[in-house]
Design a protein around this motif. Structure first.
Motif, PDB file in Angstrom:
ATOM      1  N   ARG A   1       0.851  -1.198   0.000  1.00  0.00           N
ATOM      2  CA  ARG A   1       0.000   0.000   0.000  1.00  0.00           C
ATOM      3  C   ARG A   1       0.883   1.243   0.000  1.00  0.00           C
ATOM      4  NH1 ARG A   1      -2.576  -1.620   5.850  1.00  0.00           N
ATOM      5  NH2 ARG A   1      -0.628  -2.146   6.876  1.00  0.00           N
ATOM      6  N   PHE A  37      -4.781   3.271  14.156  1.00  0.00           N
ATOM      7  CA  PHE A  37      -3.984   2.823  13.020  1.00  0.00           C
ATOM      8  C   PHE A  37      -4.523   3.409  11.715  1.00  0.00           C
ATOM      9  CE2 PHE A  37      -3.043  -0.052   9.517  1.00  0.00           C
ATOM     10  CZ  PHE A  37      -1.673  -0.163   9.626  1.00  0.00           C
ATOM     11  N   TYR A  45      -1.537 -11.055   8.279  1.00  0.00           N
ATOM     12  CA  TYR A  45      -0.356 -10.185   8.198  1.00  0.00           C
ATOM     13  C   TYR A  45      -0.162  -9.767   9.638  1.00  0.00           C
ATOM     14  CZ  TYR A  45       2.284  -5.817   7.346  1.00  0.00           C
ATOM     15  OH  TYR A  45       3.207  -4.790   7.364  1.00  0.00           O
ATOM     16  N   TRP A  70      11.586  -5.119   8.300  1.00  0.00           N
ATOM     17  CA  TRP A  70      12.141  -3.796   7.997  1.00  0.00           C
ATOM     18  C   TRP A  70      12.781  -3.277   9.267  1.00  0.00           C
ATOM     19  CZ3 TRP A  70       6.890  -4.927   7.873  1.00  0.00           C
ATOM     20  CH2 TRP A  70       6.140  -4.432   8.942  1.00  0.00           C
ATOM     21  N   THR A  99      11.055   4.004   7.617  1.00  0.00           N
ATOM     22  CA  THR A  99      11.372   2.575   7.641  1.00  0.00           C
ATOM     23  C   THR A  99      10.102   1.770   7.405  1.00  0.00           C
ATOM     24  OG1 THR A  99      11.130   2.642  10.030  1.00  0.00           O
ATOM     25  CG2 THR A  99      13.370   2.751   9.174  1.00  0.00           C
ATOM     26  N   GLY A 100      10.257   0.688   6.642  1.00  0.00           N
ATOM     27  CA  GLY A 100       9.101  -0.147   6.344  1.00  0.00           C
ATOM     28  C   GLY A 100       8.250   0.404   5.217  1.00  0.00           C
ATOM     29  N   TRP A 101       8.782   1.341   4.483  1.00  0.00           N
ATOM     30  CA  TRP A 101       8.060   1.899   3.335  1.00  0.00           C
ATOM     31  C   TRP A 101       8.996   1.955   2.140  1.00  0.00           C
ATOM     32  CZ3 TRP A 101       2.973   2.481   3.656  1.00  0.00           C
ATOM     33  CH2 TRP A 101       2.392   2.657   4.925  1.00  0.00           C
TER      34      TRP A 101
HETATM   35  N1  PHE Z   1       4.455  -0.075   5.462  1.00  0.00           N
HETATM   36  C1  PHE Z   1       4.105  -1.331   6.085  1.00  0.00           C
HETATM   37  C2  PHE Z   1       2.608  -1.400   6.291  1.00  0.00           C
HETATM   38  O1  PHE Z   1       1.923  -0.452   6.019  1.00  0.00           O
HETATM   39  C3  PHE Z   1       4.869  -1.581   7.326  1.00  0.00           C
HETATM   40  C4  PHE Z   1       4.675  -0.577   8.376  1.00  0.00           C
HETATM   41  C5  PHE Z   1       3.610  -0.709   9.234  1.00  0.00           C
HETATM   42  C6  PHE Z   1       5.546   0.478   8.517  1.00  0.00           C
HETATM   43  C7  PHE Z   1       3.387   0.218  10.246  1.00  0.00           C
HETATM   44  C8  PHE Z   1       5.356   1.399   9.510  1.00  0.00           C
HETATM   45  C9  PHE Z   1       4.262   1.283  10.369  1.00  0.00           C
HETATM   46  O2  PHE Z   1       2.096  -2.403   6.708  1.00  0.00           O
END
Ligand code: PHE
Length: 515
Positions: free
Chosen positions: A119, A259, A407, A461, A494-496
């Motif tokens: 996403r 969230f 997930y 990540w 991070t994680g993106w």
């Molecule tokens: N981008 C990933 C997601 O949306 C991982 C992520 C999750 C990164 C939450 C930061 C915070 O699932």
């Protein structure tokens, strides 16, 4: 007075440096999105050679940008494909884990699974690269008011019940508005508000919460006509009475709501049409001639003027030298590669933790979530280990569909990860069928992965704590000799995917300034 002194003095006098800079025309037109997608202004490379480790988004972006300015790039990629975590699994593709398990996808034609990123927020640079690279986007339904919150073993009578997001949201908004309206009428808000403000607030809350004229929340058609749908003729529709405030509070809905409201998770979100790897594929088309596949890095060495990389290409040990190295290898993997890093760099590489996370994909021969439950995409959140179930945001109304069966993160993800891939899928079905009993009659095929077990990643990540961000991040951002690190782990995203893109651009600019 120099312009800089002027700004410093304005700031010292408590003035707005922004206004001062604006007055001096130092900011120009602030349109970062446009600026981002433009070619970086870096000094020409004049044939300088950059060895890039990893053909993920960061590595390929670095090559793409450097080549625009005349640098020679070689990318060493351990896998037989580009993209790294920017990856889509289709029928026939394999998921191999470090434990030796091999799964071959049995998905039907046209079905796919994004094991990694899936996403994209509208405000990420990823969108600008999609524009520049010609990647088609479609909406990713990150929030659907039809989706469920399903928690078990919580106090109150919503435990073990599927609660539509729509209903939870309408009811909570109603109750909170009611409480606030009452507080306002009872003088509790006199400090921040004038009498007139209070009147206006109450009017606002009535509309906002869907309150009755007596300021009570007794339900609203915002929560839907779940008892009897509205229709024609003699069907005005009927909605059920709201859940109780106590039950909603006990359900633990706040985490889900928080969230969904996060800056990076707010709708609208986007996804590439046809699978997330379309981004990697488009980037690969720009830099294909620079990539050496199946080339696993074995040593990273400094030389008097640059770098020397030892790698094994299909089992043959080779080496390559360059003026610079951009290393995008995830830190969990990099920390195990023999390298000439200085001790503080080596400590920083070893000191950063990675997210523990896993996913599964389940193909069903009928879209029961659409047909029986009117869920056209979106994500059901639950506390029963799966954490989230993702309904596909493509292929609506067709026969088959692939759900993300779970997930999850952290300790729960580790529990799933410890199982054999087939057992994880069985568990996803067993748990998921508590929410969707249709699982049992329509399941066709599935697979799973645990990122800590994926070769060349060994983790989801980078996850910094305040401490590791302070202790290690600054060092990781400094070159070690001619070696520069890049990747999502070298960003605040991070994680993106955006972290990978942004980081590649930072490093390319640093090399540009050096060369
Ligand atoms: N981008 C990933 C997601 O949306 C991982 C992520 C999750 C990164 C939450 C930061 C915070 O699932």
């Amino acid at each position: 007075m120099k312009r800089r002194d002027f700004i410093v003095r304005v700031a010292a006098a408590g003035g707005s440096t922004y206004a001062a800079m604006k007055a001096l025309d130092l900011l120009g037109e602030a349109n970062p999105a446009v600026a981002q997608s433009q070619t970086l202004q870096i000094r020409p490379g004049r044939g300088k050679r950059v060895i890039i480790l990893g053909a993920g988004l960061a590595g390929m972006t670095a090559a793409y940008e450097l080549r625009k300015s005349g640098y020679k790039c070689t990318i060493l990629e351990a896998r037989g494909r580009s993209g790294g975590r920017c990856w889509t699994v289709r029928g026939g593709d394999q998921i191999v884990e470090t434990t030796g398990t091999v799964q071959t996808a049995q998905f039907a034609q046209g079905q796919y699974f994004n094991p990694g990123p899936a996403r994209i927020p509208q405000h990420h640079i990823t969108i600008d690269y999609c524009r520049e690279l010609g990647v088609d986007l479609e909406i990713f339904p990150n929030l659907n008011y039809e989706q469920y919150y399903y928690n078990e073993s919580v106090p109150g009578d919503l435990s073990g019940r599927k609660v539509r997001a729509r209903q939870a949201k309408a009811d909570l908004r109603g109750y909170l508005a009611e409480l606030l309206a009452k507080a306002a009428s009872q003088g509790a808000l006199d400090a921040p508000l004038t009498a007139e403000d209070k009147e206006k607030l109450v009017i606002f809350l009535r509309t906002y919460g869907g309150l009755d004229p007596d300021l009570f929340y007794r339900g609203t058609n915002r929560r839907g006509y779940d008892v009897e749908k509205q229709g024609a003729g003699d069907r005005p529709g009927k909605f059920s009475s709201p859940y109780s405030l106590s039950a909603l509070v006990n359900l633990g809905f706040a985490n889900y709501e928080a969230f969904e409201q996060g800056y990076d998770q707010q709708m609208l979100m986007f996804q590439p049409v046809g699978g997330l790897d379309q981004i990697a594929k488009a980037l690969e088309r720009k830099v294909r001639s620079t990539i050496q596949f199946s080339s696993e890095v074995q040593e990273i060495r400094k030389t008097p003027n640059g770098v020397r990389i030892v790698y094994s290409q299909n089992g043959n040990v080779q080496q390559i030298t360059g003026d610079y190295c951009i290393c995008t290898i995830p830190l969990k993997v990099l920390s195990k590669i023999p390298a000439d890093f200085s001790p503080d760099m080596q400590a920083a590489i070893a000191g950063v933790e990675y997210a523990v996370t896993g996913k599964s994909a389940l193909q069903f021969n009928r879209r029961f979530w659409e047909e029986d439950e009117q869920i056209m995409g979106g994500i059901t959140s639950t506390n029963i280990g799966l954490a989230t179930i993702w309904y596909p945001g493509y292929g609506y109304l067709s026969k088959r569909g692939v759900l993300v069966g779970y997930y999850n993160f952290g300790a729960v993800a580790a529990e799933f990860g410890a199982l054999q891939p087939e057992a994880r899928v069985r568990r996803a079905i067993e748990l998921g069928s508590r929410i969707h009993p249709q699982y049992n009659s329509h399941y066709e095929t599935g697979m799973s992965l645990y990122w800590s077990n994926i070769p060349y990643n060994l983790g989801g990540w980078a996850t910094y704590t305040t401490q590791t961000r302070q202790q290690f991040y600054p060092r990781l951002n400094q070159p070690d000799g001619k070696i520069y690190l890049a990747g999502e782990h070298l960003s605040y995203l991070t994680g993106w995917m955006a972290g990978a893109f942004e980081s590649a651009r930072v490093v390319v600019q640093k090399i540009g300034a050096q060369a």
